[in-house]
Design a protein around this motif. Sequence first.
Motif, PDB file in Angstrom:
ATOM      1  N   PHE A 126       0.834  -1.204   0.000  1.00 24.71           N
ATOM      2  CA  PHE A 126       0.000   0.000   0.000  1.00 24.71           C
ATOM      3  C   PHE A 126       0.868   1.255   0.000  1.00 24.71           C
ATOM      4  O   PHE A 126       0.350   2.364   0.007  1.00 24.71           O
ATOM      5  N   PRO A 155      -6.403  10.267  -3.794  1.00 28.45           N
ATOM      6  CA  PRO A 155      -7.298   9.107  -3.772  1.00 28.45           C
ATOM      7  C   PRO A 155      -7.970   8.927  -5.129  1.00 28.45           C
ATOM      8  O   PRO A 155      -8.040   9.861  -5.927  1.00 28.45           O
ATOM      9  N   TYR A 160     -15.596  -1.607   0.657  1.00 29.91           N
ATOM     10  CA  TYR A 160     -14.432  -0.839   1.077  1.00 29.91           C
ATOM     11  C   TYR A 160     -14.143   0.249   0.038  1.00 29.91           C
ATOM     12  O   TYR A 160     -14.625   0.213  -1.095  1.00 29.91           O
ATOM     13  N   ARG A 161     -13.348   1.218   0.440  1.00 33.66           N
ATOM     14  CA  ARG A 161     -12.870   2.252  -0.474  1.00 33.66           C
ATOM     15  C   ARG A 161     -11.408   2.533  -0.120  1.00 33.66           C
ATOM     16  O   ARG A 161     -10.917   2.138   0.947  1.00 33.66           O
ATOM     17  N   PHE A 162     -10.718   3.185  -1.040  1.00 33.13           N
ATOM     18  CA  PHE A 162      -9.323   3.542  -0.812  1.00 33.13           C
ATOM     19  C   PHE A 162      -9.204   5.036  -0.569  1.00 33.13           C
ATOM     20  O   PHE A 162      -9.849   5.847  -1.247  1.00 33.13           O
ATOM     21  N   THR A 163      -8.376   5.401   0.386  1.00 36.21           N
ATOM     22  CA  THR A 163      -8.010   6.790   0.576  1.00 36.21           C
ATOM     23  C   THR A 163      -6.485   6.858   0.601  1.00 36.21           C
ATOM     24  O   THR A 163      -5.809   5.827   0.706  1.00 36.21           O
ATOM     25  N   VAL A 164      -5.949   8.048   0.482  1.00 34.02           N
ATOM     26  CA  VAL A 164      -4.494   8.228   0.438  1.00 34.02           C
ATOM     27  C   VAL A 164      -4.053   9.117   1.580  1.00 34.02           C
ATOM     28  O   VAL A 164      -4.644  10.180   1.822  1.00 34.02           O
ATOM     29  N   VAL A 174      -1.541   4.146   0.617  1.00 34.92           N
ATOM     30  CA  VAL A 174      -2.974   3.898   0.452  1.00 34.92           C
ATOM     31  C   VAL A 174      -3.501   3.285   1.741  1.00 34.92           C
ATOM     32  O   VAL A 174      -2.875   2.384   2.312  1.00 34.92           O
ATOM     33  N   GLU A 175      -4.650   3.782   2.192  1.00 33.35           N
ATOM     34  CA  GLU A 175      -5.287   3.207   3.370  1.00 33.35           C
ATOM     35  C   GLU A 175      -6.688   2.734   2.994  1.00 33.35           C
ATOM     36  O   GLU A 175      -7.553   3.548   2.664  1.00 33.35           O
ATOM     37  N   PRO A 176      -6.915   1.422   3.012  1.00 27.45           N
ATOM     38  CA  PRO A 176      -8.259   0.931   2.714  1.00 27.45           C
ATOM     39  C   PRO A 176      -9.202   1.192   3.891  1.00 27.45           C
ATOM     40  O   PRO A 176      -8.819   1.013   5.048  1.00 27.45           O
ATOM     41  N   MET A 180      -6.560   2.346  -7.056  1.00 28.29           N
ATOM     42  CA  MET A 180      -6.164   2.582  -5.666  1.00 28.29           C
ATOM     43  C   MET A 180      -5.743   4.024  -5.423  1.00 28.29           C
ATOM     44  O   MET A 180      -5.998   4.580  -4.358  1.00 28.29           O
ATOM     45  N   ALA A 181      -5.044   4.627  -6.388  1.00 26.99           N
ATOM     46  CA  ALA A 181      -4.518   5.972  -6.167  1.00 26.99           C
ATOM     47  C   ALA A 181      -4.190   6.619  -7.498  1.00 26.99           C
ATOM     48  O   ALA A 181      -4.058   5.942  -8.523  1.00 26.99           O
TER      49      ALA A 181
END
Length: 510
Positions: free
Chosen positions: A284, A374, A305-309, A296-298, A360-361
């Motif tokens: 990540f 994100p 789920y979603r991905f944030t940065v 990346v933080e799921p 993811m990013a």
Amino acid sequence: MSEVRSRKKLIEVALPLEAINAASAREKSIRHGHPSTLHLWWARRPLASARAVIFAQMVDDPSACPEEFPTEEAQARERERLFRLIEKLVQWENTTNEALLEEARQEIWKSWQRACRDNAHHPRAEELFNPKRLPAFHDPFAGGGALPLEAQRLGLEAYASDLNPVAVLINKAMIEIPPRFANRPPVNPEARAKKALMEREWKGAQGLAEDVRYYGRWMRDEAERRIGHLYPKVKITPEMAQDRPDLKPLVGQELTVIAWIWARTVRSPNPAFAHVEVPLASTFMLSTKPGKEAYVEPVIEGDGYRFTVKVGKPKDPEAAKMGTKLARGANFRCLMSGMPIAADYIYAEARSKRIGTRLMAIVAEGPNGRIYLPPTLEHEMVVLEAKPDWKPDVPMPDNPRWFSPPLYGFTTYGDLFTPRQLVSLTTFADLVGEAMERVRQDALAAGLPDDDTPLREGGTGARAYAEAVGVYLGFAVDKMSDRNSAICGWDSSRDKYPSPRFSTPHPPGP
């Protein structure tokens, strides 16, 4: 037939190996202007060692010249002088030092003329020992071309061949084409419109290089006009900047995207989450550069789920480093349940064409460097607009012991590229042909002969010159395909795509 008299060469006695090794090792970190950046090739020989070896096998050792160096002390002094020359010769900064290269060439000539005098009475002396012409250098398996290139640099007439047509083209691009069009000014209209520029002296391949740059820029601009809508900029929104102080000054701005980081997905093997496609992410981490860390933080929300940065060091560095990977190979864990995902399960899903992708990013170019953002729905959906007209359908080798793509459902070379990548690469490939026609017309306007003899037959007119420029533009497109593929992973330590690795099942997708 009389025997050939041959003196012992410097390479048979001693070499300044420490200096050669240091210069060879340093070459690995030199990218700008190095021939290795022209095209990927296996087991390239360092230019420094190639240059030193050729020089040392052409130059007589002083001990073989007692008429000039009668004592061991004189021989040692002369050998040290040659060592100092080699030590300067192998330095990257001296690659184009014409004065130093000429000094090295003169040493080769001195040894060659000794050989000619020694064999003046040989029956074939006129043919084999011409004091006015150095012997030619032949490399029947030239590969990346380091040896024939350095032989040419040292004044030898170099002949290179190889069984692989890619290697042949690499050698032509480095050894054959530049001398054919040496010392000529560029033909592009931008350069020809500048009187001062055209009146300057164009040495070696400078004019050819200027044209490659000009028509390469034209290809880039034309590609942006044709397919730029498939590569939108990313707008910094207040929502993105809410927990990111680094983004607040950029709110409302549109930034150029330089990379999309994707993860491959499979349906969770846990029955409770079988409807969820979970990521196969080997890490990540987006950037591990000190002071510029990003990851990346799921975020699990309900049964999805979603991905944030995030920027900065992660709270759990080891977890961020591992992503959802459990062990070597295709062994992962389910993001939703923590259940292991075995390699056989992933292979089965892949062969059933049930592997997906998820953004993811996004990596964008900011005012002070790269910015990690994100994913957005717009950027995830735009890839669906790409509709390639063509796809390479040549089957790939099917031997998982040494070629793993078929394990993941990639059976043809076209499977290694997403639709958007195929559109991009096809567009640029088509533009090479269009650029060549522009070069030909501009070359005619610049006064090159309207000679239809092609490059492969020794042509030097407008057509051959257009084909020469096309060779380098083609290499640029080929290099794009090396990284603009669905099997190329993101290198968090260098903030860029490295060369693809066939073993990874989770590189960026569209």
